[in-house]
Design a protein around this motif. Structure first.
Motif, PDB file in Angstrom:
ATOM      1  N   ALA A  54       0.843  -1.192   0.000  1.00  0.00           N
ATOM      2  CA  ALA A  54       0.000   0.000   0.000  1.00  0.00           C
ATOM      3  C   ALA A  54       0.877   1.239   0.000  1.00  0.00           C
ATOM      4  O   ALA A  54       1.970   1.246   0.577  1.00  0.00           O
ATOM      5  CB  ALA A  54      -0.920   0.011   1.218  1.00  0.00           C
ATOM      6  N   ARG A  55       0.409   2.273  -0.676  1.00  0.00           N
ATOM      7  CA  ARG A  55       1.082   3.576  -0.656  1.00  0.00           C
ATOM      8  C   ARG A  55       0.140   4.585  -0.015  1.00  0.00           C
ATOM      9  O   ARG A  55      -1.029   4.677  -0.412  1.00  0.00           O
ATOM     10  CB  ARG A  55       1.451   4.039  -2.063  1.00  0.00           C
ATOM     11  CG  ARG A  55       2.527   3.220  -2.741  1.00  0.00           C
ATOM     12  CD  ARG A  55       3.011   3.918  -4.007  1.00  0.00           C
ATOM     13  NE  ARG A  55       3.997   3.128  -4.724  1.00  0.00           N
ATOM     14  CZ  ARG A  55       3.714   2.329  -5.742  1.00  0.00           C
ATOM     15  NH1 ARG A  55       2.465   2.236  -6.169  1.00  0.00           N
ATOM     16  NH2 ARG A  55       4.656   1.643  -6.349  1.00  0.00           N
ATOM     17  N   GLY A 153      -5.129   9.793   1.077  1.00  0.00           N
ATOM     18  CA  GLY A 153      -5.577   8.572   0.424  1.00  0.00           C
ATOM     19  C   GLY A 153      -4.631   7.405   0.573  1.00  0.00           C
ATOM     20  O   GLY A 153      -3.461   7.541   0.939  1.00  0.00           O
ATOM     21  N   GLU A 155      -3.464   3.846  -1.599  1.00  0.00           N
ATOM     22  CA  GLU A 155      -3.460   3.136  -2.882  1.00  0.00           C
ATOM     23  C   GLU A 155      -2.891   1.743  -2.666  1.00  0.00           C
ATOM     24  O   GLU A 155      -1.764   1.580  -2.197  1.00  0.00           O
ATOM     25  CB  GLU A 155      -2.605   3.884  -3.906  1.00  0.00           C
ATOM     26  CG  GLU A 155      -2.474   3.131  -5.234  1.00  0.00           C
ATOM     27  CD  GLU A 155      -1.416   3.726  -6.145  1.00  0.00           C
ATOM     28  OE1 GLU A 155      -0.645   4.586  -5.653  1.00  0.00           O
ATOM     29  OE2 GLU A 155      -1.350   3.313  -7.310  1.00  0.00           O
ATOM     30  N   THR A 157      -1.509  -1.768  -4.236  1.00  0.00           N
ATOM     31  CA  THR A 157      -0.838  -2.130  -5.483  1.00  0.00           C
ATOM     32  C   THR A 157      -0.018  -3.400  -5.282  1.00  0.00           C
ATOM     33  O   THR A 157      -0.149  -4.090  -4.268  1.00  0.00           O
ATOM     34  CB  THR A 157       0.059  -0.958  -5.950  1.00  0.00           C
ATOM     35  OG1 THR A 157       0.603  -1.270  -7.222  1.00  0.00           O
ATOM     36  CG2 THR A 157       1.179  -0.692  -4.955  1.00  0.00           C
ATOM     37  N   MET A 207      -5.067  -1.665 -10.726  1.00  0.00           N
ATOM     38  CA  MET A 207      -6.092  -0.731 -10.273  1.00  0.00           C
ATOM     39  C   MET A 207      -6.859  -1.366  -9.119  1.00  0.00           C
ATOM     40  O   MET A 207      -7.196  -2.552  -9.152  1.00  0.00           O
ATOM     41  CB  MET A 207      -7.060  -0.409 -11.410  1.00  0.00           C
ATOM     42  CG  MET A 207      -6.389   0.241 -12.605  1.00  0.00           C
ATOM     43  SD  MET A 207      -5.767   1.888 -12.256  1.00  0.00           S
ATOM     44  CE  MET A 207      -7.316   2.769 -12.089  1.00  0.00           C
ATOM     45  N   PRO A 208      -7.156  -0.568  -8.073  1.00  0.00           N
ATOM     46  CA  PRO A 208      -7.852  -1.142  -6.919  1.00  0.00           C
ATOM     47  C   PRO A 208      -9.295  -1.465  -7.236  1.00  0.00           C
ATOM     48  O   PRO A 208      -9.978  -0.728  -7.930  1.00  0.00           O
ATOM     49  CB  PRO A 208      -7.745  -0.035  -5.865  1.00  0.00           C
ATOM     50  CG  PRO A 208      -7.616   1.214  -6.663  1.00  0.00           C
ATOM     51  CD  PRO A 208      -6.846   0.835  -7.904  1.00  0.00           C
ATOM     52  N   VAL A 227      -6.571  -6.046  -6.932  1.00  0.00           N
ATOM     53  CA  VAL A 227      -6.088  -5.148  -7.973  1.00  0.00           C
ATOM     54  C   VAL A 227      -6.141  -5.878  -9.307  1.00  0.00           C
ATOM     55  O   VAL A 227      -5.971  -7.097  -9.377  1.00  0.00           O
ATOM     56  CB  VAL A 227      -4.649  -4.651  -7.701  1.00  0.00           C
ATOM     57  CG1 VAL A 227      -4.622  -3.751  -6.477  1.00  0.00           C
ATOM     58  CG2 VAL A 227      -3.688  -5.814  -7.516  1.00  0.00           C
TER      59      VAL A 227
END
Length: 241
Positions: A54-55, A153, A155, A157, A207-208, A227
């Protein structure tokens, strides 16, 4: 010979009508030979899987009567945030400053329409890569415990998207082959050798897709979902005479 040519051109029109312009195209130049006829098909492949990284982007915003005081306070707070993130298990290489700003805080006087500076606002943001998703909630808790007051947020990945991308490419080719065989069979024509294969439009990065809950122990509840990695190819076949 003229009859065979008309049959071939009619088959080409039928294939194009069945496929639609987005997926297939038949070329049969009137001035060329029957062997010049081609069928162009686009195929897509997708791979869905659970993310493994995760970012997050978080930061600190502070105010002060002077620019120096606002920046000094901000630096102290972001330093505590970074130390807490390291203590939560985030490697130094997974921390990166992504934004630093210092701006005056203006106040408007409604009586005379003038503006004046009443202080300064400093902000600093940090990008964080979390490679152990089970600890993501705890990382977020550690970040906001002593200073972080902005969160831009999360993200989800993949640390290494190449295997998923390779599989998506294989599925894209298989999809194109399936479409081509179906269209050729419906039109009553025979596929010849492949003339070209092009990876069209690059590929879609992971893409999530929120569909699977992930437990975040000891912190903020999170949903990692899955993803999707996608690839597209365009293949041109010659049509057998």
């Amino acid at each position: 010979m003229q009859m065979r040519l008309r049959q071939r051109m009619a088959a080409g029109v039928l294939v194009a009508a069945l496929a639609g312009p987005a997926f297939a195209q038949v070329s049969d130049p009137a001035a060329g030979s029957l062997a010049a006829a081609t069928l162009t098909v686009m195929g897509e492949g997708r791979v869905d899987q659970a993310p493994d990284m995760a970012r997050i982007t978080l930061g600190v915003t502070t105010e002060g009567p002077t620019a120096a005081e606002a920046l000094t306070a901000n630096s102290a707070e972001i330093a505590k945030v970074i130390e807490n993130l390291k203590a939560a298990g985030v490697a130094p290489a997974d921390l990166q400053t992504t934004g630093l700003a210092l701006n005056p805080n203006w106040q408007s006087n409604m009586d005379d329409g003038t503006n004046r500076i009443v202080g300064y606002v400093a902000s600093n943001s940090v990008s964080v890569q979390v490679r152990a998703l089970e600890g993501l909630g705890a990382v977020l808790d550690a970040a906001v415990r002593d200073g972080a007051n902005t969160l831009n947020g999360v993200e989800f990945t993949l640390q290494d998207p190449d295997p998923a991308l390779d599989e998506a490419r294989k599925r894209a080719v298989a999809d194109a082959q399936h479409r081509a065989a179906l269209l050729a069979g419906a039109a009553g024509v025979t596929l010849g050798p492949i003339r070209s294969i092009t990876e069209s439009g690059g590929y879609q990065p992971p893409m999530p897709m929120m569909s699977m809950a992930a437990e975040a122990k000891g912190g903020v509840p999170m949903a990692a979902g899955s993803v999707t990695t996608a690839a597209q190819v365009t293949i041109i076949w010659a049509l057998a005479p």
